[in-house]
Enzyme design. Structure first.
Site, PDB file in Angstrom:
ATOM      1  N   SER A   1     -12.691  -3.337   0.473  1.00 14.13           N
ATOM      2  CA  SER A   1     -12.972  -2.764   1.790  1.00 14.13           C
ATOM      3  C   SER A   1     -14.437  -2.348   1.855  1.00 14.13           C
ATOM      4  CB  SER A   1     -12.092  -1.534   2.050  1.00 14.13           C
ATOM      5  OG  SER A   1     -10.740  -1.911   2.170  1.00 14.13           O
TER       6      SER A   1
ATOM      7  N   LYS B   1      -4.051   5.392   8.848  1.00 15.50           N
ATOM      8  CA  LYS B   1      -4.673   6.029   7.685  1.00 15.50           C
ATOM      9  C   LYS B   1      -5.177   7.403   8.079  1.00 15.50           C
ATOM     10  CE  LYS B   1      -7.224   3.882   4.730  1.00 15.50           C
ATOM     11  NZ  LYS B   1      -8.354   3.145   4.128  1.00 15.50           N
TER      12      LYS B   1
ATOM     13  N   ARG C   1       0.874  -1.186   0.000  1.00 13.40           N
ATOM     14  CA  ARG C   1       0.000   0.000   0.000  1.00 13.40           C
ATOM     15  C   ARG C   1       0.905   1.229   0.000  1.00 13.40           C
ATOM     16  NH1 ARG C   1      -2.069   3.429   3.854  1.00 13.40           N
ATOM     17  NH2 ARG C   1      -4.133   4.309   3.413  1.00 13.40           N
TER      18      ARG C   1
END
Length: 211
Positions: free
Chosen positions: A109, A138, A37
């Site tokens: 997600s 995040k 990511r």
């Protein structure tokens, strides 16, 4: 029940060491999936990003661990990743499935039961549900939802793999398992650990089967 420890990381999650170094330690300690990511202020792009992805893919292949790309269809294909993971703002599940083909895994997600139903109907192989607990990994994280959505989705789709994510630590992971998750996704608890081998061992404690 097979349990999965799904490690997610990019350059911005630990700038002290290369992603490949941390990944290698995590693979040796027993993670079962890895997702690259690559976001944030220190994220690589272009050739450097492709090189990073190929390095990670090679490391994962050595340990027979599936390698996923977060949210970048083109990189998923060019790096020959095993799968792609997308969020609610990354385009349609149907489009992603068409682009990556039938042989790569597709994770999505979701934050509500309705989103889960749509994702499964459109071709998701597994669901990431969270944030379960508060997280700093995040910047745009939603408020934590606890395990209620995991419980709802598991009751409706007992055979669909569910990966809980968000603020999961060695101390609270059992709550996620008990709700019906088949996997837990971890970013900072592993990326920022001073002893990754011990951290992963703690996550994998218990009598359940790990695969």
């Amino acid at each position: 029940m097979h349990r999965h420890l799904y490690f997610i990381m990019g350059t911005s999650d630990n700038q002290d060491l290369p992603v490949e170094k941390i990944l290698e330690e995590a693979l040796e300690a027993g993670i079962t999936e890895f997702q690259l990511r690559e976001k944030g202020p220190h994220a690589k792009s272009g050739k450097a990003l492709l090189e990073l992805a190929l390095n990670c893919k090679e490391l994962c292949a050595r340990h027979d661990v599936p390698f996923f790309i977060n949210d970048d269809v083109e990189l998923c294909i060019t790096s020959d990743a095993d799968g792609l993971h997308i969020g609610q703002d990354d385009g349609s599940v149907k489009a992603a499935r068409l682009q990556i083909g039938p042989n790569r895994k597709l994770g999505v997600s979701v934050h509500t039961l309705e989103q889960a139903i749509r994702a499964v109907q459109e071709g998701a192989d597994y669901l990431g549900i969270g944030p379960v607990f508060a997280t700093n990994s995040k910047a745009d994280a939603r408020p934590p939802s606890g395990v209620s959505v995991i419980q709802e989705v598991h009751a409706l789709y007992p055979d669909v793999p569910i990966v809980g994510i968000g603020g999961i630590t060695e101390d609270n992971a059992h709550v996620v398992w008990e709700a019906g998750a088949t996997g837990i996704a971890v970013i900072s608890a592993i990326a920022g650990s001073t002893n990754r081998k011990e951290t992963i061992a703690q996550f994998k404690k218990g009598s359940a089967v790990w695969n």
